[in-house]
Design a protein around this motif. Structure first.
Motif, PDB file in Angstrom:
ATOM      1  N   GLN A 118       0.834  -1.199   0.000  1.00 52.31           N
ATOM      2  CA  GLN A 118       0.000   0.000   0.000  1.00 52.31           C
ATOM      3  C   GLN A 118       0.873   1.255   0.000  1.00 52.31           C
ATOM      4  O   GLN A 118       1.782   1.381   0.808  1.00 52.31           O
ATOM      5  N   GLY A 119       0.602   2.172  -0.919  1.00 51.62           N
ATOM      6  CA  GLY A 119       1.361   3.404  -0.993  1.00 51.62           C
ATOM      7  C   GLY A 119       2.631   3.309  -1.806  1.00 51.62           C
ATOM      8  O   GLY A 119       3.368   4.290  -1.899  1.00 51.62           O
ATOM      9  N   VAL A 126       3.978   7.013  -1.519  1.00 49.67           N
ATOM     10  CA  VAL A 126       3.111   7.965  -0.816  1.00 49.67           C
ATOM     11  C   VAL A 126       3.519   8.019   0.654  1.00 49.67           C
ATOM     12  O   VAL A 126       3.533   6.999   1.347  1.00 49.67           O
ATOM     13  N   ARG A 199      -4.049   6.329   2.007  1.00 51.32           N
ATOM     14  CA  ARG A 199      -3.371   5.103   1.578  1.00 51.32           C
ATOM     15  C   ARG A 199      -1.856   5.273   1.502  1.00 51.32           C
ATOM     16  O   ARG A 199      -1.195   4.905   0.548  1.00 51.32           O
ATOM     17  N   VAL A 200      -1.279   5.849   2.557  1.00 54.05           N
ATOM     18  CA  VAL A 200       0.159   6.093   2.572  1.00 54.05           C
ATOM     19  C   VAL A 200       0.903   4.813   2.940  1.00 54.05           C
ATOM     20  O   VAL A 200       0.319   3.872   3.502  1.00 54.05           O
TER      21      VAL A 200
END
Length: 509
Positions: A118-119, A126, A199-200
């Motif tokens: 994720q990210g 991110v 969504r980092v």
């Protein structure tokens, strides 16, 4: 100063010292981006951003020879046989000419960028930023901790980094969310927004007490804090919690070790003071050092964790300080929050010196004004704690200068008050945390996950960050800072200022 402001200020500072644990309302990790695709970077290595703390020399081996050295013929000592034949016959055959054909330069191994977590995609990383809101603190409590546009700073740093190739070819996207550090609710909101909504992958933060565990323990994402790492939080974070400021126990052990070396505690009857129950671990870490050095430790004293009830806090603390006075204590060694016990000895009229180990004493906030503490009381205090550069030292640092230049280039119409120590201190802390996060992500390579982030961080060794030299990370050390410094109170400056040079600390544990 108006009494209403004093009351509200006291509430605020007590709250900073005792916030609730992160609640389970933060939600759970939902990784839906693993393995979405693979791209290969160009054969020539993708450009990487120069490190904020070392002038762009990240990855260079300080011991590698320079171009000048490489061209210089190395001196060779004669072998034993050469020495014996030095006067031998002149018709010896000439040695064969060495083969000077240069080896071809190997093609760099391409960095394979994957959508690994994720990210993290093939083209982007991110980063979330959880920043204390200085405007709200100023409006609600009348305390200026240094106001400047934190969101614009991170945007400038990201844009500057991306213009130079990003992180191994990936662009960086930052999301800045501010919060008020009182209670757990606002911290939980930020945790949820960054992890579930934005969504980092990794969060840079200023969470107080245990609130960063929402990122690491609950969601399983890495967190790079400005401060706050200790053994318990590290264990609960499964190794995903990192910080720039020195780890809390190391601060106390390093500070007390230097106090003992300097003779600050010799001949005193010392009372060990702490507040919140977890801080007892700091007492347990330093007490053996004191006893081994022959310091007379009379006892350990705690009023318990403070609450938002200012009157109740004062009553509890005054009761403890009166007991210390009755026990013959003539030196308080405080390992917890700086302000409460100082205010208490002023209220009861006890003229006792206070030695401190908390980094609050190095923050250079206007303590007398905010806390209504008299100069003569503060003159009896000193600290040996984590090294924090002065405004002048920070502005002279190359890493801080590059960070500041990036901001000014992208926001030329947004002036910063660089005459304010609080602004420069805040700017330096954010620049340092961003630089450390970038350094770890660069080392993590193309397949970035929480596990590879942790491994990359633990393999960094020793390096420099903005206004922080001799920083280091390893499997046993997740906070970068390694230096302590002595701070004494100067009435003309109305704050504590550093005395002498920073001092290296030994490993703890």
């Amino acid at each position: 100063m108006k009494p209403t402001r004093l009351g509200r200020t006291a509430v605020f500072l007590w709250c900073l010292a005792v916030l609730a644990l992160v609640a389970s309302a933060c939600g759970s990790n939902d990784d839906d981006s693993t393995g979405e695709g693979v791209v290969t970077a160009p054969t020539a290595a993708a450009p990487t951003a120069p490190d904020e703390g070392d002038g762009g020399a990240q990855g260079e081996d300080a011991s590698a020879p320079s171009a000048e050295d490489a061209d210089r013929e190395p001196a060779q000592a004669p072998s034993e046989g050469d020495a014996d034949d030095a006067d031998g016959p002149a018709d010896q055959p000439a040695p064969a000419e060495p083969d000077t054909t240069a080896e071809p330069t190997p093609t760099p191994t391409p960095v394979v960028l994957t959508a690994s977590y994720q990210g993290v995609t093939e083209s982007e990383i991110v980063i979330g930023v959880a920043a204390i809101d200085p405007i709200q603190i100023n409006e609600m409590f009348g305390i200026d901790i240094g106001i400047f546009p934190v969101d614009k700073l991170y945007q400038a740093l990201s844009d500057d980094l991306n213009s130079r190739g990003g992180i191994n070819g990936r662009n960086v996207i930052t999301h800045v969310v501010s919060f008020l550090p009182i209670g757990a609710a606002d911290s939980e909101r930020v945790c949820t927004e960054l992890i579930e909504d934005k969504r980092v992958f990794v969060v840079i933060g200023q969470f107080i007490e245990d609130n960063a565990l929402c990122i690491t323990e609950l969601h399983g994402h890495p967190y790079v804090g400005h401060f706050g790492e200790n053994a318990e939080r590290q264990e609960r974070s499964d190794g995903l919690l990192f910080a720039t400021e020195m780890e809390q126990t190391r601060q106390r052990v390093g500070g007390v070790t230097e106090m003992i070396r300097a003779g600050d505690l010799d001949g005193y009857n010392v009372g060990l003071y702490y507040e919140a129950p977890p801080d007892k671990a700091y007492v347990e870490a330093v007490r053996p050092l004191l006893e081994e050095a022959g310091i007379n430790v009379v006892g350990e004293y705690s009023p318990g964790a403070p609450s938002t009830d200012t009157v109740a806090n004062e009553i509890a603390t005054d009761s403890i300080t009166q007991r210390m006075e009755a026990d013959g204590i003539d030196m308080i060694l405080n390992v917890s929050n700086v302000y409460g016990v100082i205010q208490s000895v002023q209220r009861i009229g006890w003229e006792v010196p206070i030695a401190m180990t908390n980094g609050q004493a190095a923050d250079r906030l206007s303590v007398p004004d905010d806390q209504n503490i008299e100069d003569e009381v503060l003159a009896r205090t000193f600290a040996v704690t984590t090294n924090k550069p002065t405004r002048e030292e920070a502005l002279a640092d190359p890493g801080v200068a590059r960070c500041l230049a990036a901001f000014q280039e992208h926001h030329p119409d947004e002036p910063l008050d660089l005459t304010s120590s609080d602004v420069v201190n805040g700017l330096t802390n954010h620049c340092r945390a961003f630089a450390l996060t970038v350094k770890i992500l660069e080392a993590a390579g193309g397949n970035i996950t929480p596990e590879t982030f942790r491994a990359a961080a633990e393999g960094l060794g020793t390096f420099d960050l903005p206004a922080m030299v001799n920083a280091s990370l390893s499997p046993d050390k997740h906070s970068a800072g390694s230096l302590v410094r002595r701070y004494e109170y100067f009435p003309e400056a109305r704050t504590w200022l550093p005395v002498g040079e920073p001092i290296a600390t030994e490993a703890v544990g």
